[in-house]
Design an enzyme around this catalytic site. Sequence first.
Site, short mmCIF file in Angstrom:
data_model
loop_
_atom_site.label_atom_id
_atom_site.label_comp_id
_atom_site.label_asym_id
_atom_site.label_seq_id
_atom_site.Cartn_x
_atom_site.Cartn_y
_atom_site.Cartn_z
N HIS A 1 9.27 29.01 17.74
CA HIS A 1 9.48 29.48 19.11
C HIS A 1 8.46 30.56 19.49
O HIS A 1 7.97 30.57 20.62
CB HIS A 1 10.90 30.02 19.22
N SER B 1 9.70 31.41 26.13
CA SER B 1 11.14 31.24 26.19
C SER B 1 11.66 31.42 27.62
O SER B 1 11.15 30.81 28.55
CB SER B 1 11.81 32.20 25.20
N ASP C 1 10.02 24.62 16.69
CA ASP C 1 11.02 25.26 17.54
C ASP C 1 12.19 24.32 17.74
O ASP C 1 12.01 23.12 17.97
CB ASP C 1 10.39 25.61 18.89
#
Length: 439
Positions: free
Chosen positions: A418, A157, A358
């Site tokens: 994610h 991320s 994601d």
Amino acid sequence: MGLVEASSSLLFLFAIVVNKGLPSPLAGKEAWNYVEVRDGAHMFWWLYYADNPSASDLPLVMWLQGGPGGSGSGFGNFEEIGPLNRNLEPRKTSWVQAASVLFVDNPVGTGFSYTERPDGYATNVAMVASDMLVLLRHFFTEKDEFQSVPFYIFSESYGGKMAAAISSELIKAIEQGTVKCKFAGVALGDSWISPLDSVMTWGPYLYTTSLLDDYGLADVNNAAEEVKKAVEQQEFLKATELWSMTESVVEQNTNGVNFYNILTQEPDEKLTSSAGENFIALQTRRHIRPLHSQSLSELMNGPIRKKLGIIPQNVTWGGQAEDVFSYMAGDFMRPVVDIVDQLLTAGVNVTVYNGQLDLIVDTMGQELWVKQLKWEGLPGFNKLRWTALDDPISPGITGAFYKTYKNFAFYWILRAGHMIPSDQGAMALQMMKMITQQV
């Protein structure tokens, strides 16, 4: 602060595990410490030595969490790749079996890291990189046995955005001789490298997965266009606010889709803005608090804090996380594609990996910025067809696809959102071994 070794304080965690009727998975060593990276700004690191008979031949992997404000020592460690899970049970897919793993709570104020005053927070990735270089200089001096071990930076991320900037400064420091290490590559997982490319593809991605109708697609695309205008005008704080508004439009049109995995949705996950709440508060609720669940916070501020023994009395794990996000808000929507280009041109091994499910950093957006790279090897990479990888747990079932060309690789991880190691732990471990050239 003095160095704390596992030999003197692992007994506490060992007792916890034994009391649960489980063998201790921590046969190797650990170390942890603080580094004061700026006056009054303290960063915490936690090292697990590889738990493997051939540990001396295995790489060192540094894990950087997202947010900004997510804790590697907490979330990355106990929810994703560390030797124990949140319930202090052995993790079968821990990366410690294939590498020594270094968790760093960054930026300052994240996890057990802390600042003594407001001007200690980082406000952009340049400051984040500068702070990390101070920490790495201390780490490789203190743990000089790792100076000759291949060193990789893995990230997730916003951690990927920070990892790119850190890698750029690290190669300069190595050339100048101020940091002694064998930097071997950086891996960018579901990374916020080109925020606009992510936002602009939310609508099409959700539409093709039957999570938006025509009206919803129009709403999301219109909101994304406003973000684009702000970015093009270099109004990055405004772009962050508009990004928040676009997320609200997505939630309203999808009945509260989970940005981290489109196939999972809990009844309490719908986080629409409440009256009078500013966008920073809303975004910390959306993206920082989920990394600080009650059970994880109780673990970190209870048994783990006691085990570590060096956490200042006035410091709470995650206590400054929302401030970390707030101080970085003006830098949040800035892209770092140019830094990735520079790394590739400099010959650094760069890997991009992304989860199929994601949304917040959807694969469509990642592919867009990759296609914008000016790196001379890109045409060769684009000519390749991808190669399928079997799921390690289910032979014969495809778990991922990948391409690799010269010093660039891309992994498409199936059935993962994610947080890839949480969703597909065995596949993530195999990928790490491939990137670090162990298979």
